[in-house]
Design a protein around this motif. Structure first.
Motif, mmCIF file in Angstrom:
data_model
loop_
_atom_site.group_PDB
_atom_site.id
_atom_site.type_symbol
_atom_site.label_atom_id
_atom_site.label_comp_id
_atom_site.label_asym_id
_atom_site.label_seq_id
_atom_site.Cartn_x
_atom_site.Cartn_y
_atom_site.Cartn_z
ATOM 1 N N VAL A 259 -28.758 -32.348 -33.970
ATOM 2 C CA VAL A 259 -29.873 -31.471 -33.873
ATOM 3 C C VAL A 259 -29.686 -30.857 -32.438
ATOM 4 O O VAL A 259 -29.647 -29.751 -32.190
ATOM 5 C CB VAL A 259 -31.223 -32.025 -33.901
ATOM 6 N N PHE A 260 -29.710 -31.840 -31.523
ATOM 7 C CA PHE A 260 -29.419 -31.359 -30.030
ATOM 8 C C PHE A 260 -28.128 -30.373 -29.871
ATOM 9 O O PHE A 260 -28.072 -29.564 -29.034
ATOM 10 C CB PHE A 260 -29.767 -32.486 -29.040
ATOM 11 N N ASP A 261 -27.090 -30.960 -30.442
ATOM 12 C CA ASP A 261 -25.818 -30.294 -30.146
ATOM 13 C C ASP A 261 -26.087 -28.695 -31.057
ATOM 14 O O ASP A 261 -25.171 -27.625 -30.462
ATOM 15 C CB ASP A 261 -24.674 -31.019 -31.082
ATOM 16 N N MET A 262 -26.612 -28.577 -32.140
ATOM 17 C CA MET A 262 -26.921 -27.218 -32.632
ATOM 18 C C MET A 262 -27.893 -26.558 -31.602
ATOM 19 O O MET A 262 -27.582 -25.337 -31.484
ATOM 20 C CB MET A 262 -27.575 -27.591 -34.011
ATOM 21 N N VAL A 263 -28.507 -26.967 -31.126
ATOM 22 C CA VAL A 263 -29.630 -26.333 -30.112
ATOM 23 C C VAL A 263 -28.692 -25.698 -29.066
ATOM 24 O O VAL A 263 -28.829 -24.618 -28.726
ATOM 25 C CB VAL A 263 -30.774 -27.326 -29.641
ATOM 26 N N ALA A 264 -27.979 -26.851 -28.187
ATOM 27 C CA ALA A 264 -27.045 -26.404 -27.308
ATOM 28 C C ALA A 264 -26.258 -25.257 -27.673
ATOM 29 O O ALA A 264 -26.002 -24.117 -26.863
ATOM 30 C CB ALA A 264 -26.379 -27.610 -26.739
ATOM 31 N N TYR A 265 -25.470 -25.330 -28.887
ATOM 32 C CA TYR A 265 -24.470 -24.248 -29.373
ATOM 33 C C TYR A 265 -25.425 -22.959 -29.538
ATOM 34 O O TYR A 265 -24.552 -21.851 -29.363
ATOM 35 C CB TYR A 265 -23.517 -24.782 -30.527
#
Length: 423
Positions: A259-265
């Motif tokens: 989830v956090f990696d999707m937000v960062a990307y």
């Protein structure tokens, strides 16, 4: 005659239910900056164990307690606010006011009703992005985000669905269907706008006030349709998340890493500039080292040391996942600007509840990081009379930081000053 029922049904439910509240007024926004400004909010439902969240020392020379120790590398770019809240009675159910300071049943008295700050910021910075805002809570939502109609925004509760929404391209057949649906909705909106204009001409002054919010909703929907039409034929960026789900059982850590990696990307590729991530009250944290009890059960610990330790492990895990995301943003240079992406992203961690062990809604655990702000370390925000600072004072400062010309926001008394740590 204006057929309100058929219009609402055509557009799929109560998104445009005729408001009973008074009109909302948006302040005039300043011209958009070339460099994106972003907002990330991370929240939990039960607050934080105070002794392990708030440092003992005030100022910039403080030691980070266990819960927030994963942010040690960022200590010069964080502000921890002690003694701030929404001045509400303690108990469950009031945490939904976290990002507005206003409960739905008291919202009529405020210009922005109970619209949450993420949605106000999204209207300011989201016009040129594919998605005005992004929301995730892997489990039952804690209802942090509220739109202008007083409706809570439903987050993604499934990692795969969130991934498909952000990164899965439509087939040509799906694109064609989407174009047809957008055209149909645009035609319906045109008809409603014409009929609504007639209704408004005949309305009384009292009804005119009540219709303002409905008119705002029509304008927002029109903008949304135009934006969706612009993006329907454009491919989305690609992202490979397979590394999180190979060779082992899915864990809460894998899910939130994804989830956090999707937000960062999504921030990096400018899919969106506003995101809200919640930790559900129903999440199972037994994958986390040292946790054997349920999240809610750990809050009612009776000061038992073993149970408190499990609660602190849960809260530390929550901050650690956020810290990992912030490190990614800090390691990524801001395109076409100085500094890192974190330097242009305001991040806030907190809760609408102070401490679940006592159901207290006082002294909310609030931490702000990044965003190019002049951070103040750990501050006691109480005034000279010892009164807690309204959290809306912080929200007012953040809205102004995003170029919104607000002089007051809901229960604010003055804008929080990051330089002095006071309002």
């Amino acid at each position: 005659m204006f057929n309100r029922r058929s219009f609402v049904q055509t557009l799929g439910g109560g998104a445009l239910a005729l408001p009973l509240l008074e009109s909302t007024s948006m302040a005039t926004a300043a011209n958009a900056k070339d460099t994106p400004s972003r907002l990330l909010v991370v929240g939990n439902p039960y607050g934080a164990h105070p002794e392990h969240f708030f440092p003992v020392q005030f100022g910039k020379d403080f030691r980070l307690p266990k819960t927030i120790r994963s942010l040690e590398w960022l200590r010069d770019r964080i502000s921890i606010l002690s003694h701030t809240d929404h001045n509400m009675k303690s108990g469950h159910g009031r945490e939904i006011s976290f990002l507005s300071g206003v409960l739905p049943d008291m919202s009529a008295a405020f210009a922005e009703k109970n619209m949450s700050i993420d949605q106000i910021v999204a209207r300011r910075v989201g016009a040129n992005t594919r998605y005005a805002s992004l929301h995730a809570c892997l489990g039952r939502s804690i209802r942090m985000s509220w739109n202008a109609n007083g409706v809570d925004i439903k987050p993604f509760t499934d990692v795969q669905r969130m991934y498909d929404h952000l990164f899965q391209n439509l087939t040509e057949k799906e694109r064609q269907t989407a174009r047809q649906l957008l055209h149909q909705n645009s035609s319906v909106l045109d008809a409603v706008r014409e009929q609504f204009a007639g209704v408004r001409k005949r309305a009384s002054r009292s009804d005119q006030v009540r219709l303002d919010l409905y008119a705002n909703s029509l304008r927002d929907m029109e903008k949304n349709l135009v934006n969706r039409e612009k993006w329907v034929d454009r491919d989305k960026p690609s992202l490979d998340l397979s590394e999180y789900f190979q060779g082992s059982e899915i864990t809460i850590e894998n899910d939130y890493n994804a989830v956090f990696d999707m937000v960062a990307y999504a921030f990096q590729t400018d899919l969106t500039r506003v995101a809200v991530i919640g930790y559900s009250p129903e999440l199972n944290y037994t994958d986390v080292d040292g946790v054997n009890r349920g999240y809610h059960g750990c809050t009612h610990n009776g000061k038992n040391e073993e149970t408190v330790a499990e609660l602190v492990a849960i809260e530390s895990f929550q901050v650690e996942q956020m810290a990992r995301c912030l490190k990614k943003l800090d390691d990524t240079p801001e395109p076409n600007a100085d500094g890192s992406m974190l330097d242009h992203t305001v991040v806030m961690f907190g809760s609408g509840m102070g401490y679940g062990g006592t159901h207290s809604n006082k002294n909310l655990p609030i931490l702000v990081a990044g965003g190019g702000l002049e951070h103040c370390g750990h501050v006691d925000t109480r005034d000279s009379s010892g009164n807690n600072m309204p959290l809306c004072n912080l929200f007012l400062a953040l809205l102004q930081h995003f170029g919104l010309e607000y002089e007051q926001f809901n229960q604010s008394t003055a804008a929080f000053d990051f330089k002095t740590g006071k309002a």
